[in-house]
Scaffold this active site. Structure first.
Site, PDB file in Angstrom:
ATOM      1  N   ASP A   1       4.768  15.145   2.319  1.00 33.16           N
ATOM      2  CA  ASP A   1       5.272  13.786   2.476  1.00 33.16           C
ATOM      3  C   ASP A   1       5.016  13.063   1.156  1.00 33.16           C
ATOM      4  O   ASP A   1       3.863  12.863   0.766  1.00 33.16           O
ATOM      5  CB  ASP A   1       4.525  13.101   3.626  1.00 33.16           C
TER       6      ASP A   1
ATOM      7  N   ASP B   1      12.029   9.976   3.174  1.00 32.24           N
ATOM      8  CA  ASP B   1      11.809  11.076   4.120  1.00 32.24           C
ATOM      9  C   ASP B   1      13.177  11.697   4.342  1.00 32.24           C
ATOM     10  O   ASP B   1      13.886  11.329   5.272  1.00 32.24           O
ATOM     11  CB  ASP B   1      11.273  10.552   5.462  1.00 32.24           C
TER      12      ASP B   1
ATOM     13  N   TYR C   1      10.968 -18.102 -12.752  1.00 34.43           N
ATOM     14  CA  TYR C   1      12.001 -17.083 -12.578  1.00 34.43           C
ATOM     15  C   TYR C   1      12.442 -16.934 -11.143  1.00 34.43           C
ATOM     16  O   TYR C   1      11.620 -17.025 -10.224  1.00 34.43           O
ATOM     17  CB  TYR C   1      11.492 -15.707 -13.033  1.00 34.43           C
TER      18      TYR C   1
ATOM     19  N   HIS D   1       9.540 -11.039 -23.817  1.00 36.60           N
ATOM     20  CA  HIS D   1       8.725 -10.574 -22.683  1.00 36.60           C
ATOM     21  C   HIS D   1       9.442  -9.433 -21.983  1.00 36.60           C
ATOM     22  O   HIS D   1      10.597  -9.136 -22.276  1.00 36.60           O
ATOM     23  CB  HIS D   1       8.483 -11.726 -21.705  1.00 36.60           C
TER      24      HIS D   1
ATOM     25  N   GLY E   1       7.504 -19.170  -9.805  1.00 35.07           N
ATOM     26  CA  GLY E   1       7.429 -20.210 -10.825  1.00 35.07           C
ATOM     27  C   GLY E   1       8.795 -20.451 -11.437  1.00 35.07           C
ATOM     28  O   GLY E   1       9.711 -20.936 -10.780  1.00 35.07           O
TER      29      GLY E   1
ATOM     30  N   ASP F   1       3.350 -10.487 -10.667  1.00 35.68           N
ATOM     31  CA  ASP F   1       3.843 -11.525  -9.771  1.00 35.68           C
ATOM     32  C   ASP F   1       3.577 -11.245  -8.295  1.00 35.68           C
ATOM     33  O   ASP F   1       3.386 -12.180  -7.518  1.00 35.68           O
ATOM     34  CB  ASP F   1       5.346 -11.761  -9.999  1.00 35.68           C
TER      35      ASP F   1
HETATM   36 CU   LIG Z   1      13.037 -12.621 -18.743  1.00 36.42          CU
END
Ligand SMILES: [Cu+2]
Ligand SMILES: *[C@@H]1O[C@H](CO)[C@@H](O)[C@H](O)[C@H]1NC(C)=O
Ligand SMILES: *[C@@H]1O[C@H](CO)[C@@H](O)[C@H](O)[C@H]1NC(C)=O
Length: 669
Positions: free
Chosen positions: A608, A469, A403, A458, A401, A315
């Site tokens: 780092d 940090d 969601y 899904h 869309g 997404d």
């Molecule tokens: Cu779902």
């Protein structure tokens, strides 16, 4: 609207603020990017379509030295990073120096994958499908009204093809009596559009499947005719109604001992930077999180039918997590005491666009206890001390869309940062011939939710890029395991106890963690700083629900979403390694992603480093998710661990400003 907004914010925003090197590009700068790029490609004239424009942030060392230097220092030169498509053929990456009005570099991208789709081409592809003869005929054959059909473009994924072109699949839905188009998919028709050619290159009308009914799908209050449920809450009790206890200086938020920078990017959405805490005892500001944002959202569907198998979405990379953010509604999406921030994006032709109210910031008091104790053991007296918990929340909602993802960054006075992802909105359902569970003999890859409606299985994997940090940028990753120890001989009446074993990760391979296998505590420590009693200062990751990958490693979906293989990864900081599934996710092949970077197995000790953590959901829908899904949330927390000398909120004042649940007059006897 704009003026009103300005007036509302006026008391908090100062009219001119000191700019910060990490501020998002202003509308003026975005306009400058557009002009520079258009001129750059003007002789001979070429067609430029914009797919990403954002801040090319200065080197971390530059930002840190700017921050630690005295006030009024000029910010480092401003740069932009842009991805454009030229003549619908080539992807170019440009770096622009905005301070000197120059194109610094222009490189053609030759690797796999395509940049995120812009909304103009999505709209054009949808229109194309809807005016295509065979498509119109297919709609007529189903006795549907063309004017009630709404189409959306879906990325097509990658399944081992050698060659690829910039394709999308157009899938269509039916309104006719509802606004909940996602509950009325028109199955069996697949239109494939080449975005660059902007023409239809594939059409299939395979099966006729009933379109699920409109009845019961509309979620608007105006349509839900019954009175509100008796059990519904009467008021927003417990909301804190007094003015903000924080200040905004440009994009910098200061609240309690925290200081942080809040930014917005069309791909990442909300970005938290340079979160630091003022340690009152030490009298110094101590860094915690240099940068935190949602790096990618990987959403593979489990339906293998022809119109579904390719639905494996990224997404952030395919559609833009920021681009999909929509204005938050005051007093509804955020409480009354919230302050809103705007975002700016670049549209397909490079024109800057205002995204009002995409981020809100507010203090939250929800009746929780920060710490307490009642001492009843002292004869003749009772000691009672309570400190209520008030937190600062920075929120964004992205509607990709169907969601809606709610992302909350919650900062606590204790130094903890809690991140919560809430999912709500509409499922992607498949139309089906079945009207009852008992009819189903085959694998339908989901749950029957209503007549002719299958909620497809899904996953959602949201991976956070967390550049901690902890008290400086040289940090190490420490895994501590709790292990059962047997007691030898008769040294104790006990037979066993547990002890802590710590192991510092030397390289990236040591830092790939699948949670749930062994009780592990994960720490980011600064090996160069110790507390008075000698512990390394650190922050601990407190994971939420443990969700692992279920797809096999050789599945193309999993190859592209390989970051979901582990819950935790640690990499050395590298400015270009930002996007866990790669910079170009549309039709990506998994060759420039977190798993690839990590396989170099670089040193990560006392360096780092960046912590990557995935918030996952395996979603087997249930009927309660129909017609709109109540929010399901998952969180994780970053919690100081031997960072302070003792409880940092010992001296917290009992704030008089907390307004309790609206003066309840009833007392319970
Ligand atoms: Cu779902
Ligand atoms: C630019 O786009 C226009 C309109 O789509 C087209 O006619 C023209 O040929 C394109 N130019 C180039 C150089 O591709
Ligand atoms: C940073 O990451 C990129 C992409 O993985 C890589 O090509 C580059 O060599 C890295 N730079 C350093 C200094 O490691």
């Amino acid at each position: 609207m704009l003026n009103l907004l300005f007036l509302l914010l006026f008391p908090i925003f100062s009219t001119s603020y000191d700019h910060h090197p990490l501020d998002p590009l202003s509308p003026f700068e975005l306009k400058q990017v557009q002009t520079l790029i258009k001129n750059h490609f003007s002789s001979p004239p070429q067609n430029v379509s914009f797919h990403y424009v954002g801040l090319d942030e200065p080197a971390k060392s530059t930002v840190l030295s700017w921050h630690s230097s005295s006030d009024n220092q000029e910010i480092p030169s401003r740069r932009a990073f842009a991805i454009v498509r030229i003549n619908s053929k080539k992807t170019h990456e440009l770096i622009l120096d905005l301070s000197n009005n120059l194109v610094l570099s222009d490189e053609v991208y030759h690797g796999y994958g395509y940049p995120l789709q812009n909304s103009a081409e999505q709209t054009a592809a949808d229109k194309l499908a809807q005016s295509y003869g065979p498509f119109v005929a297919a709609i007529e054959r189903r006795n549907l009204k063309l004017e009630e059909v709404v189409c959306l473009t879906f990325t097509v994924g990658w399944f081992g093809e050698e060659k690829s072109s910039r394709l999308v699949r157009v899938m269509c839905y039916y309104m006719d009596g509802t606004v909940n188009l996602y509950m009325r998919p028109i199955e069996g028709i697949a239109v494939t559009v080449d975005l660059d050619e902007m023409k239809i290159v594939g059409f299939r009308d395979r099966v006729m499947v009933p379109v699920p009914k409109a009845e019961g799908t509309d979620y608007r209050e105006s349509v839900q005719r019954q009175p509100l449920l008796d059990s519904s809450v009467k008021s927003m009790a417990g909301e804190k109604k007094v003015g903000p206890g924080f200040t905004l200086d440009g994009y910098t938020v200061r609240w309690a001992d925290w200081e942080l920078h809040v930014s917005f990017d069309m791909r990442a959405g909300l970005i938290i930077s340079m979160a630091s805490i003022h340690d009152q005892e030490k009298g110094e500001r101590r860094s915690v999180l240099y940068r935190g944002f949602v790096s990618e959202l990987f959403v593979p569907y489990m339906d293998l039918t022809e119109e579904w198998y390719y639905r494996v979405f990224f997404d952030a990379g395919d559609y833009g997590f920021g681009l999909c953010a929509l204005p938050l509604e005051p007093s509804r999406d955020c409480p009354e005491n919230a302050v809103f921030m705007d975002g700016y994006i670049t549209s397909h032709d490079g024109t800057p666009g205002l995204m009002p109210n995409v981020v809100c910031v507010f203090e939250r008091y929800s009746g929780d206890i920060m710490w307490r104790h009642t001492e009843d053991g002292i004869p003749g007296q009772r000691i009672r001390e309570v400190r209520p918990e008030v937190n600062l929340v920075v929120r964004m909602v992205s509607t990709v869309g169907n969601y809606d993802y709610i992302v909350d960054w919650e900062f606590k006075q204790t130094g903890a940062i809690k991140v919560t992802v809430g999912m709500t909105g509409l499922l992607e359902v498949r139309g089906s011939v079945y009207t009852h569970k008992d009819q189903i003999q085959e694998d339908v890859y989901g749950t029957i939710l209503a007549e002719n409606t299958i909620g497809t299985h899904h996953d959602h994997f949201l991976i956070f890029n967390l550049d901690l940090d902890v008290d400086g940028d040289a940090n190490s990753f420490v895994k501590t395991t709790l292990e059962t120890a047997r007691v030898a001989g008769n040294s104790s009446p006990r037979r066993s106890y547990w002890r802590v074993r710590s192991e510092t990760a030397k390289t990236e391979a040591d830092a790939r963690v699948q949670l749930g296998s062994g009780a592990a505590e994960l720490l980011i420590v600064n090996p160069n700083k110790r507390t008075k009693v000698g512990n390394f200062v650190g922050y601990r990751l407190i994971p939420g629900a443990v969700i692992g990958p279920l797809l096999s490693d050789d599945d193309y979906a999993q190859i592209r979403g390989a970051f979901s293989k582990y819950n935790v990864w640690v990499t050395p900081y590298n400015k270009t390694e930002k996007w866990a599934a790669g910079l170009y996710t549309d039709q990506s092949r998994g060759d420039d992603d977190l798993a690839t970077w990590s396989s170099r197995n670089r040193d990560i000790e006392n360096k780092d480093i960046v912590l990557w953590y995935t918030v996952g959901f395996h979603h087997a829908p249930s009927q309660e998710d129909f017609p709109i899904m109540p929010t399901l949330s998952r969180s994780f927390e970053l919690r100081p661990t031997n960072f302070f000398e003792h409880n940092p909120v010992l001296k917290a004042k009992l704030s008089e400003e907390i307004v309790g649940p609206a003066n309840l007059s009833a007392s319970f006897q």
